[in-house]
Design a protein around this motif. Structure first.
Motif, mmCIF file in Angstrom:
data_model
loop_
_atom_site.group_PDB
_atom_site.id
_atom_site.type_symbol
_atom_site.label_atom_id
_atom_site.label_comp_id
_atom_site.label_asym_id
_atom_site.label_seq_id
_atom_site.Cartn_x
_atom_site.Cartn_y
_atom_site.Cartn_z
ATOM 1 N N ASN A 1 0.823 -1.219 0.000
ATOM 2 C CA ASN A 1 0.000 0.000 0.000
ATOM 3 C C ASN A 1 0.850 1.259 0.000
ATOM 4 O OD1 ASN A 1 -3.061 -0.625 0.301
ATOM 5 N ND2 ASN A 1 -2.040 -2.114 1.621
ATOM 6 N N LEU A 2 1.994 1.193 0.680
ATOM 7 C CA LEU A 2 2.899 2.347 0.665
ATOM 8 C C LEU A 2 3.471 2.552 -0.739
ATOM 9 C CD1 LEU A 2 4.094 4.542 2.406
ATOM 10 C CD2 LEU A 2 5.942 3.001 3.029
ATOM 11 N N TYR A 3 3.835 1.455 -1.398
ATOM 12 C CA TYR A 3 4.338 1.568 -2.763
ATOM 13 C C TYR A 3 3.229 1.926 -3.745
ATOM 14 C CZ TYR A 3 8.986 0.075 -1.435
ATOM 15 O OH TYR A 3 10.230 0.033 -0.872
ATOM 16 N N TYR B 1 -6.426 2.168 2.852
ATOM 17 C CA TYR B 1 -5.650 1.321 3.762
ATOM 18 C C TYR B 1 -5.082 2.130 4.924
ATOM 19 C CZ TYR B 1 -1.961 -1.616 5.626
ATOM 20 O OH TYR B 1 -1.150 -2.325 6.476
ATOM 21 N N PHE B 2 -4.486 3.279 4.616
ATOM 22 C CA PHE B 2 -3.884 4.107 5.670
ATOM 23 C C PHE B 2 -4.929 4.565 6.684
ATOM 24 C CE2 PHE B 2 -0.020 3.692 3.822
ATOM 25 C CZ PHE B 2 0.255 4.431 2.679
ATOM 26 N N THR B 3 -6.122 4.877 6.200
ATOM 27 C CA THR B 3 -7.190 5.332 7.096
ATOM 28 C C THR B 3 -7.609 4.216 8.044
ATOM 29 O OG1 THR B 3 -7.994 6.853 5.396
ATOM 30 C CG2 THR B 3 -9.501 6.334 7.191
ATOM 31 N N ASN B 4 -7.790 3.026 7.498
ATOM 32 C CA ASN B 4 -8.199 1.882 8.329
ATOM 33 C C ASN B 4 -7.103 1.448 9.290
ATOM 34 O OD1 ASN B 4 -10.723 1.717 7.122
ATOM 35 N ND2 ASN B 4 -9.987 0.401 5.471
ATOM 36 N N SER B 5 -5.847 1.800 8.958
ATOM 37 C CA SER B 5 -4.716 1.390 9.805
ATOM 38 C C SER B 5 -4.251 2.502 10.741
ATOM 39 C CB SER B 5 -3.545 0.960 8.906
ATOM 40 O OG SER B 5 -3.931 -0.030 8.003
ATOM 41 N N ASN C 1 -2.165 8.162 10.090
ATOM 42 C CA ASN C 1 -2.701 9.500 9.819
ATOM 43 C C ASN C 1 -1.817 10.333 8.895
ATOM 44 O OD1 ASN C 1 -4.941 9.100 11.537
ATOM 45 N ND2 ASN C 1 -3.653 9.483 13.313
ATOM 46 N N ASN C 2 -0.519 10.265 9.112
ATOM 47 C CA ASN C 2 0.391 11.072 8.301
ATOM 48 C C ASN C 2 0.336 10.661 6.834
ATOM 49 O OD1 ASN C 2 2.215 13.071 7.871
ATOM 50 N ND2 ASN C 2 3.930 12.069 8.847
ATOM 51 N N ASN C 3 0.472 9.353 6.594
ATOM 52 C CA ASN C 3 0.415 8.854 5.222
ATOM 53 C C ASN C 3 -0.950 9.103 4.596
ATOM 54 O OD1 ASN C 3 3.050 7.923 5.146
ATOM 55 N ND2 ASN C 3 2.518 5.929 5.978
ATOM 56 N N LEU D 1 -4.244 11.938 0.607
ATOM 57 C CA LEU D 1 -5.372 12.830 0.304
ATOM 58 C C LEU D 1 -4.919 14.049 -0.479
ATOM 59 C CD1 LEU D 1 -7.736 13.088 3.408
ATOM 60 C CD2 LEU D 1 -8.361 12.449 1.092
ATOM 61 N N TYR D 2 -3.801 14.637 -0.064
ATOM 62 C CA TYR D 2 -3.320 15.837 -0.751
ATOM 63 C C TYR D 2 -3.022 15.531 -2.222
ATOM 64 C CZ TYR D 2 -0.335 19.593 -2.332
ATOM 65 O OH TYR D 2 0.199 20.610 -3.072
ATOM 66 N N ASN D 3 -2.292 14.433 -2.474
ATOM 67 C CA ASN D 3 -1.954 14.089 -3.856
ATOM 68 C C ASN D 3 -3.187 13.684 -4.655
ATOM 69 O OD1 ASN D 3 0.781 14.655 -3.741
ATOM 70 N ND2 ASN D 3 1.310 12.656 -2.954
ATOM 71 N N LEU D 4 -4.160 13.083 -3.967
ATOM 72 C CA LEU D 4 -5.428 12.750 -4.609
ATOM 73 C C LEU D 4 -6.121 14.032 -5.082
ATOM 74 C CD1 LEU D 4 -7.018 10.167 -5.197
ATOM 75 C CD2 LEU D 4 -8.133 10.412 -2.976
#
Length: 558
Positions: A214-216, A243-247, A250-252, A257-260
């Motif tokens: 998910n990070l990649y 994935y980051f939200t469910n995990s 917060n930072n990621n 979100l910003y890049n989205l």
């Protein structure tokens, strides 16, 4: 449940400290926090029972990961208290590095830097290569945060490709790769970033890990965003964000979100941009985690609601923007001042000392190096003085320009306008251009007056040919009239109009000043930021940064 928990604790008794630690990080890195917390508690309990001071300290370290900031800080202080009398290279360097990581995680980069510097100092004093490496890596993250990605990339690249298993394990190796990818994406080295992303994806598949893919995916989404492949970017970033939200990453999640939002901006889907940046604002208010690019999201929301004439929401996002802007400015000012003073300069001095000690064995080379360094010093001093002189000159020109802009009358009386027009018409009559009928000259001048009044010069892609076509004349006539009546070439005429407009708007519109350089250039009709800054300096004999700085300085005093 109690019986099951006791059975789990009993089963841990068969493991050594190193095995318990590995199990803890395996659970923690996979977001299995209850299990990791249970191991940490058992670890500390076991260490206290055996009165093993080093392992008690490690137990406090493991426990602090699953606590909120204030409680975690107390556990780190417990590490310091427990290890204060321990001799060796591990402490106190490790305490400062752990504390630095805690502050970094909680977005207090000023405190993080101070602790990393102290950790580096003690690690170097004890010749501890591993902790020196960790300190350098962590400081590189801060360099990247403030935009010094080229400098940060050097550190990440060094530890990625000069791997030493005593310094960087598989986890650290992957972290260096991720950090280097981010630097490459920010500095436009997209091919290099793509190679490392593919490499990381392959390793993640082998390790059967959920977090790394998910990070990649997030990094691949950012890569596609840079390539302007917006739909692909949205797919990758959306998956990563979920994935980051469910995990609770917060930072990621905020970065995703910003890049989205930037990807939706690329598609000109305003509704989705606003929806995404609104969620980003909610996350920022909830976590208090910020990053420099946030300014762009808030200025977008402010401009959007300004267009909608929604004063309430406009005021709401202005308030949030100012609060975040102040925090970012304070952090950035501190980091950009203290990093060179506390990190770069000592490193350079240490480098110099190492060179001198080495050259003591080779007298000839020693004097040669001293001579070269003296010449360099004089050269740098000369360049510095020259730079300062140029800076003072630019500031003075900028101040004069601002004064002239402010002195311009905003509205001229009709009588004055008519008088000016009459004078111009008289001058125009006097300037007879051979082979061009007088009626044609007047028509072209009238069209140019309309061109200036309606600010068509801000449109992109204007050429002599396109303007001639739009006013129903030919390029020869248009060029002759501009050369004769405006006393300049078409290119100079166009640039003068744009720069004059920029000078005025930068003084009067503080939001315009806060835009990224590329956005300002685009609004003025330039194809890129470099073309705009070059035209600005050529036209005004000062730099854009000096002009904006003088505006801000003057308005802060008013």
């Amino acid at each position: 449940m109690v019986g099951a928990q006791n059975n789990n604790i009993d089963s841990l008794s068969e493991f050594k400290y190193s095995q318990l630690k590995n199990k803890f990080y395996d659970y923690y890195d996979h977001n299995q926090f209850p299990q990791s917390e249970q191991i940490a508690k058992y670890y500390l309990q076991k260490a206290k029972k055996e009165k093993n001071v080093l392992e008690i300290a490690e137990g406090y370290n493991l426990i602090h990961f699953n606590r909120n900031f204030s409680v975690a800080l107390k556990y780190v202080d417990s590490i310091a208290a427990t290890t204060k009398d321990i001799k060796g290279s591990l402490y106190p360097a490790r305490v400062y590095l752990i504390k630095g990581n805690l502050y970094y995680k909680n977005d207090n980069l000023k405190a993080a830097l101070d602790n990393y510097i102290l950790g580096l100092k003690y690690a170097k004093e004890q010749n501890d290569e591993k902790q020196t490496a960790y300190a350098n890596m962590n400081i590189a993250y801060i360099n990247s945060y403030i935009g010094k990605n080229v400098e940060a990339a050097k550190i990440f690249r060094y530890y990625l490709y000069n791997r030493n298993n005593n310094i960087t394990d598989d986890y650290q190796h992957n972290q260096m790769r991720i950090a280097l990818i981010s630097c490459y994406l920010e500095t436009g080295k997209l091919d290099s970033a793509n190679i490392l992303i593919k490499e990381g994806q392959r390793d993640a598949l082998i390790n059967k890990d959920k977090y790394d893919p998910n990070l990649y995916s997030y990094l691949l989404g950012t890569y596609n965003l840079k390539l302007k492949k917006y739909n692909t970017a949205i797919t990758k970033l959306s998956n990563a964000y979920a994935y980051f939200t469910n995990s609770n990453e917060n930072n990621n999640a905020s970065y995703a979100l910003y890049n989205l939002g930037k990807a939706y901006e690329g598609l000109k889907n305003k509704k989705k941009v606003v929806e995404t940046y609104t969620q980003l604002d909610f996350n920022v208010q909830k976590t208090d985690i910020t990053f420099p690019e946030l300014r762009n999201a808030y200025t977008y929301l402010i401009d959007y609601y300004k267009e909608k004439n929604d004063k309430e929401k406009q005021l709401y996002y202005i308030d949030h923007f100012l609060k975040i802007d102040k925090k970012l400015d304070e952090q950035f000012e501190y980091l950009s001042t203290e990093l060179p003073r506390k990190y770069d300069t000592p490193n350079l001095l240490q480098e110099k000392e190492n060179i001198i000690n080495e050259l003591k064995k080779k007298k000839f080379l020693f004097y040669l190096v001293i001579g070269i360094m003296t010449l360099l010093l004089f050269a740098l001093l000369f360049l510095y003085c020259k730079s300062r002189k140029a800076e003072r000159k630019h500031r003075k020109i900028a101040q004069d320009l601002i004064h002239s802009v402010e002195e311009r009358p905003k509205i001229q009386p009709i009588a004055e306008v008519e008088e000016i027009l009459n004078e111009e018409s008289i001058q125009q009559e006097e300037k007879v251009i051979k082979n061009i009928p007088e009626e044609v000259i007047k028509s072209i001048l009238k069209e140019l007056q309309n061109f200036e009044k309606k600010q068509h010069f801000l449109n992109k892609g204007i050429t002599l040919s396109s303007l001639a076509q739009s006013i129903n004349t030919n390029t020869t006539y248009l060029s002759e009239v501009i050369n004769s009546h405006k006393e300049k070439s078409f290119t100079t005429y166009l640039n003068d109009l744009r720069i004059d407009y920029a000078l005025k708007r930068l003084v009067e519109d503080k939001w315009f000043r806060s835009y990224k350089l590329a956005v300002i250039a685009d609004e003025l009709g330039y194809n890129n930021a470099q073309a705009f800054t070059a035209a600005f300096k050529k036209n005004t004999q000062t730099t854009l940064s000096a002009y904006i700085k003088e505006i801000q300085k003057k308005q802060s005093l008013n």
